[in-house]
Design a protein around this motif. Structure first.
Motif: not given
Ligand SMILES: NC(=O)CC[C@H](N)C(=O)O
Length: 227
Positions: A13, A15-16, A19-20, A194, A196-197, A203
């Motif tokens: 996770c 990269r997520d 990215h966030a 999560h 960040e997701r 999303l």
């Protein structure tokens, strides 16, 4: 504010998380490999989710003994922020930076879907931008998210307002519906869901944005106060 997103073998996770904070929140951030890296110049540490070391022994157990954890402990002892999400939370409990443990989900299956959470404490550097009692929606994705601690620890968590998030519909059997806790000092937060997701409506929720915004705002306020 500059974030280090720590990458272990088996993190997935990272990269997520990157990215966030980097792309969505436009903050400085690096993906930082767990070996041979120096954390001194980072303001915030983000321990992402995944399957570090293939979840061998117990989730997070091997990563918790890695050299970079020594630096993270120094960072935390200085009062700087550390956020561990999912496997990151498991690593923090295994490392002793947070109390308790994450056990297999009550129903023994891996679960991956969005859950409503209650913000139990909004007087933290991670949740200042939420309202107390507000319901937010973050995805979960874990097989071992069943938070457990003994009675005495639970009493302490409550007495010190260390329970930050709870599940509205407890999916995994966690004690007292606990989804996220912080340390007594208030600078280390571990949570299974999560954020960040949940940083873009695409999303399904952008409720996670305010968690990172709270951290960034707190850092700016501290920076301004010390300037
Ligand atoms: N997404 C994650 O971080 C998963 C954590 C851990 N591997 C588990 O299944 O519980």
């Amino acid at each position: 504010m500059k974030f280090a997103v720590i990458v272990f073998p088996g993190s997935n996770c990272d990269r997520d998380m990157y990215h966030a904070v980097k792309d969505v929140l436009k903050t400085e951030a690096d993906l930082v490999w767990y070996e041979g890296s120096n954390l001194e110049n980072y303001d915030g540490i983000l321990l992402p989710g995944g399957f570090s070391y293939g979840d061998y022994l117990r989730c997070g157990a091997v990563a918790s003994t890695s050299d970079i954890m020594k630096q993270i402990k120094v960072h935390a002892a200085k009062g700087k922020p550390v956020l561990g999400v999912c496997n990151g939370f498991q690593i923090l409990t295994e490392a002793g930076l947070l109390p308790g443990a994450l056990l297999r989900n009550e129903k023994l299956s891996f679960m991956c879907h969005q859950e409503p959470l209650v913000v139990e404490n909004n007087e933290t550097i991670f949740t200042a931008a939420y309202d107390k009692g507000e319901v937010v929606h973050f995805p979960i994705a874990h097989g071992e998210g069943n938070y457990f601690c003994d009675e005495e620890t639970l009493k302490e968590l409550k007495a010190n307002n260390q329970i930050v998030f709870t599940y509205q519909n407890n999916p995994n059997g966690s004690v007292e519906d606990i989804a996220g806790i912080m340390n007594k000092q208030g600078n280390v937060l571990g949570m299974m869901p999560h954020p960040e997701r949940a940083v873009e409506q695409l999303l399904g929720s952008d409720d996670g944005l305010r968690l990172f915004q709270s951290m960034i705002q707190n850092w700016r306020d501290m920076y301004a106060a010390n300037a």
